[in-house]
Motif scaffolding. Structure first.
Motif, mmCIF file in Angstrom:
data_model
loop_
_atom_site.group_PDB
_atom_site.id
_atom_site.type_symbol
_atom_site.label_atom_id
_atom_site.label_comp_id
_atom_site.label_asym_id
_atom_site.label_seq_id
_atom_site.Cartn_x
_atom_site.Cartn_y
_atom_site.Cartn_z
ATOM 1 N N GLN A 151 0.824 -1.206 0.000
ATOM 2 C CA GLN A 151 0.000 0.000 0.000
ATOM 3 C C GLN A 151 0.862 1.261 0.000
ATOM 4 O O GLN A 151 0.490 2.292 -0.573
ATOM 5 N N LEU A 152 2.044 1.178 0.612
ATOM 6 C CA LEU A 152 2.965 2.309 0.689
ATOM 7 C C LEU A 152 4.004 2.287 -0.426
ATOM 8 O O LEU A 152 4.960 3.062 -0.400
ATOM 9 N N SER A 153 3.842 1.391 -1.395
ATOM 10 C CA SER A 153 4.750 1.273 -2.551
ATOM 11 C C SER A 153 6.169 0.907 -2.149
ATOM 12 O O SER A 153 7.139 1.235 -2.844
ATOM 13 N N VAL A 154 6.311 0.213 -1.029
ATOM 14 C CA VAL A 154 7.627 -0.296 -0.632
ATOM 15 C C VAL A 154 8.002 -1.434 -1.579
ATOM 16 O O VAL A 154 7.195 -2.330 -1.839
ATOM 17 N N ASP A 155 9.223 -1.408 -2.074
ATOM 18 C CA ASP A 155 9.660 -2.421 -3.028
ATOM 19 C C ASP A 155 10.389 -3.583 -2.375
ATOM 20 O O ASP A 155 10.313 -4.719 -2.860
ATOM 21 N N TYR A 156 11.130 -3.300 -1.298
ATOM 22 C CA TYR A 156 12.030 -4.315 -0.751
ATOM 23 C C TYR A 156 11.966 -4.352 0.776
ATOM 24 O O TYR A 156 11.831 -3.319 1.439
ATOM 25 N N VAL A 157 12.121 -5.555 1.300
ATOM 26 C CA VAL A 157 12.363 -5.767 2.728
ATOM 27 C C VAL A 157 13.764 -6.356 2.823
ATOM 28 O O VAL A 157 14.061 -7.391 2.221
ATOM 29 N N PHE A 158 14.639 -5.707 3.567
ATOM 30 C CA PHE A 158 16.033 -6.114 3.674
ATOM 31 C C PHE A 158 16.216 -6.913 4.967
ATOM 32 O O PHE A 158 15.780 -6.479 6.038
ATOM 33 N N THR A 209 0.255 1.776 13.812
ATOM 34 C CA THR A 209 0.839 2.698 14.787
ATOM 35 C C THR A 209 2.332 2.849 14.555
ATOM 36 O O THR A 209 2.870 3.970 14.556
ATOM 37 N N ALA A 210 3.016 1.718 14.342
ATOM 38 C CA ALA A 210 4.467 1.756 14.133
ATOM 39 C C ALA A 210 4.823 2.574 12.894
ATOM 40 O O ALA A 210 5.748 3.401 12.918
ATOM 41 N N ILE A 211 4.092 2.371 11.815
ATOM 42 C CA ILE A 211 4.409 3.081 10.577
ATOM 43 C C ILE A 211 4.114 4.569 10.716
ATOM 44 O O ILE A 211 4.911 5.428 10.300
ATOM 45 N N MET A 212 3.004 4.912 11.337
ATOM 46 C CA MET A 212 2.686 6.331 11.519
ATOM 47 C C MET A 212 3.696 7.013 12.440
ATOM 48 O O MET A 212 4.123 8.144 12.185
ATOM 49 N N ASN A 242 -6.078 3.055 5.198
ATOM 50 C CA ASN A 242 -5.318 3.614 4.086
ATOM 51 C C ASN A 242 -4.165 4.421 4.666
ATOM 52 O O ASN A 242 -4.303 5.598 4.981
ATOM 53 N N LEU A 243 -3.029 3.764 4.818
ATOM 54 C CA LEU A 243 -1.909 4.431 5.483
ATOM 55 C C LEU A 243 -1.336 5.570 4.648
ATOM 56 O O LEU A 243 -0.834 6.546 5.204
ATOM 57 N N ALA A 244 -1.396 5.442 3.332
ATOM 58 C CA ALA A 244 -0.876 6.532 2.494
ATOM 59 C C ALA A 244 -1.602 7.841 2.806
ATOM 60 O O ALA A 244 -0.995 8.915 2.870
ATOM 61 N N THR A 245 -2.919 7.750 3.041
ATOM 62 C CA THR A 245 -3.695 8.941 3.402
ATOM 63 C C THR A 245 -3.363 9.393 4.816
ATOM 64 O O THR A 245 -3.193 10.588 5.081
ATOM 65 N N LEU A 246 -3.246 8.437 5.719
ATOM 66 C CA LEU A 246 -2.964 8.782 7.115
ATOM 67 C C LEU A 246 -1.592 9.422 7.281
ATOM 68 O O LEU A 246 -1.377 10.213 8.212
ATOM 69 N N LEU A 247 -0.659 9.073 6.392
ATOM 70 C CA LEU A 247 0.690 9.611 6.507
ATOM 71 C C LEU A 247 0.840 10.977 5.855
ATOM 72 O O LEU A 247 1.888 11.618 5.999
ATOM 73 N N HIS A 248 -0.182 11.418 5.133
ATOM 74 C CA HIS A 248 -0.085 12.733 4.496
ATOM 75 C C HIS A 248 0.028 13.823 5.554
ATOM 76 O O HIS A 248 -0.766 13.880 6.498
ATOM 77 N N GLN A 249 1.035 14.651 5.405
ATOM 78 C CA GLN A 249 1.258 15.717 6.378
ATOM 79 C C GLN A 249 1.056 17.069 5.700
ATOM 80 O O GLN A 249 1.769 17.406 4.755
#
Length: 606
Positions: free
Chosen positions: A30-37, A166-169, A200-207
């Motif tokens: 949802q956040l368009s993350v491509d990779y987990v390292f 919560t962690a992502i926000m 929708n985290l993308a919306t919640l993260l909008h600042q």
């Protein structure tokens, strides 16, 4: 995805359900993350299963590091380059503890990062399970509390979605930084209580672009009334740098950067006076100490030891200071400032520009607006003579020195002359960082105007300053900036710590060029001891042929003794190669890096 049978109303139907790991990965998509390292292991296997399913669908996939610290460094580099959430993971026990150095680096450098570690199954807590790291063992949730904004155990699958969001926000709240979820094996395997992400985290993260209106009005008046202004550009100005430079041009303010902000301002900018602080330029200090200067405006800078020239009250930390910030914590370093301005830096600068334009005569205002539109397009990169710089290098003659072994100063000159303007440079902790901050001048020729917020072409890891950071971060940067060469400037000491991560660049076919400053020593330690007149001890490293080391891994290697050796390299072919290259540079070991400020602070600390 796995299918489970669940009861619905009065019957049973077969309905696809997410596993907890799939739900977590769905939020990353949802956040368009491509990779987990990360590095896999038994307890975190369900997350890797979810990543495998995701990658087959074109969603987030895994990049396997060779050490968990390297995984965190890679995530850091990827996050800085793309602006996306950096994500790293590790299995329980030593996997989790190995992450800590990389996570601590991200914490000190305000990198939004999600850290996921596994736990043994809940039912085995306190029973001495293999690699147990619960509250009854080596408490990793407690350990991460000291280098994260939020650290918690997910003790029930119903908690996962809320704690994850919560962690992502919180990773994006000021001050930004890593957050940590510890998830037991049985929770990761559990069926998710929801079929798809609920939020929708993308919306919640909008600042929104917030600002302190009264403080901005005071700022406008003070800038208008000031006789001579110097701008100090810090690490948090990526999105605002075009507007800051436009404002500098309008009022003819001289510009310096902190070491963190290097790479945001063209070295060819007519108002640029160099770097202030660690490994900085005399011309920058002179600009700040000019008695005619009555306002020093700092933008987005953590004014710790390295950025403040060792807490220099004469040139920087005094009542001439105006501090503009979107990170509240940075303002705690400047209680002596005559004005604090809180808000989104770009919006604040736009407001000041609008105010000053409104005060100009009509004709001048029209011309200025035409210039603003012209600068909105990037300037074409053209060859500019180095004599056009308006800042001063230490020992400038060595910047052009042809002697053998090659001088580090000359090496820095040739790197920016040889590699194309779209190259991303990363400098590792140690002498590499000092040489690069002072002498490396990346080729951005733009004077103002909008630009990619992640377009910085030089990065380093200050504050926590972990050796080996650049090696891992270069891999993450290359993944985040496909098609652009990435140059990692590191030392032989850092390579011996983290050189195994070069094999990740092999596996991922990344055009990363590893420049090894080979002086058979921990160079900053050696020269620091000499400058401080301390005992010469514990700095020696063995003489190693790192070119042969590279070739043993299947990586092309080149040994450089003299400037002419560099000029004989086929840089275009190296940059286009689908894989890394290692350049073993036998630098003059007697050249003293520009680290006297650091030595002075160590000498005066009690």
């Amino acid at each position: 995805m796995p299918s489970r049978t669940v009861s619905v109303a009065q019957g049973s139907v077969s309905q696809p359900q997410l596993e907890a790991g799939d739900l977590l990965v769905a939020y990353l998509a949802q956040l368009s993350v491509d990779y987990v390292f990360g590095v896999p292991g038994g307890a975190i296997e369900p997350l890797y299963n979810a990543l495998a399913r995701s990658a087959r669908r074109g969603g987030p996939g895994s990049v396997v590091a060779r050490h968990e610290t390297g995984a965190a460094f890679m995530a850091d580099g990827y996050g800085r380059q793309t602006g996306k959430l950096a994500v790293c993971c590790a299995t329980t026990g030593p996997g989790a503890t190995n992450l800590i150095t990389g996570v601590a680096s991200a914490y000190e450098n305000h990198i939004p990062m999600l850290v996921i570690t596994a736990q043994t199954a809940l039912s085995n807590f306190g029973r001495g399970a293999f690699q147990e790291s619960s509250c009854t063992g080596i408490n990793t949730v407690g350990l991460f509390q000291y280098c994260s904004r939020y650290s918690t155990l997910v003790s029930h699958v119903d908690q996962l979605e809320h704690k994850l969001s919560t962690a992502i926000m919180m990773a994006y709240q000021s001050p930004r930084g890593p957050t940590h979820l510890s998830i037991p094996l049985d929770i990761l395997r559990s069926t998710s209580p929801v079929e798809k992400p609920s939020y929708n985290l993308a919306t919640l993260l909008h600042q929104p672009s917030l600002l302190d209106d009264d403080a901005v009005k005071a700022l406008c008046c003070q800038i208008e009334q000031a006789k001579k202004v110097v701008f100090v550009v810090g690490e948090e100005c990526s999105e605002a740098i075009g507007t800051i430079l436009e404002l500098a041009l309008l009022i003819q303010a001289e510009v310096v950067t902190t070491p963190h902000g290097k790479g945001l301002v063209s070295p060819y900018h007519p108002l640029f006076r160099g770097v202030v602080g660690f490994a900085g330029h005399l011309s920058a200090s002179e600009a700040l100490s000019d008695p005619k200067v009555d306002a020093v405006v700092v933008f987005g800078a953590n004014l710790g030891e390295w950025a403040s020239n060792g807490w220099d009250a004469n040139t920087l930390l005094n009542n001439r200071l105006i501090h503009i910030e979107n990170t509240e914590g940075n303002l705690t370093r400047t209680p002596m400032a005559r004005l604090h301005v809180r808000g989104t830096i770009d919006t604040i600068c736009e407001r000041v520009l609008d105010y000053l334009h409104s005060r100009l005569p009509k004709e001048a205002g029209q011309i200025s607006r035409i210039e603003r539109r012209r600068h909105d397009s990037p300037m074409r990169s053209t060859t500019v003579r180095e004599s056009k710089w308006h800042f001063q290098l230490d020992e400038e003659a060595k910047y052009y020195d042809d002697s053998t072994p090659i001088k580090p100063q000359r090496l820095m000159r040739e790197l920016t002359r040889l590699f194309p303007p779209n190259t991303r440079f990363l400098a590792d902790t140690g002498n590499s960082m000092a040489w690069a901050i002072h002498y490396l001048q990346p080729s951005d020729r733009r004077l103002a105007g909008r630009r990619d917020a992640r377009g910085g072409i030089f990065r380093s890891c200050l504050e926590f300053a972990s050796m080996g950071w650049a090696i891992g971060a270069a891999v993450g940067t290359a993944l985040g900036a496909p098609g652009n060469p990435v140059v990692c400037i590191t030392g032989d000491g850092s390579l011996l710590m983290s050189g195994q991560e070069i094999t990740v660049a092999i596996q991922e076919r990344l055009p990363v060029i590893f420049i090894i400053l080979n002086d058979a020593a921990l160079g900053m330690v050696k020269h620091g001891q000499r400058l401080a007149k301390a005992e010469p001890i514990a700095f020696e490293l063995p003489q190693i042929n790192y070119c042969a080391y590279a070739e043993a891994m299947g990586v092309p290697g080149h040994v450089i003794h003299a400037p002419q050796d560099l000029l004989e390299l086929d840089i275009e072919a190296i940059c286009q190669r689908p894989g890394p290259t290692l350049i073993d540079v036998r630098v003059d070991p007697e050249e003293v890096p520009p680290i006297k400020t650091r030595i002075r602070i160590l000498g005066t600390s009690q």
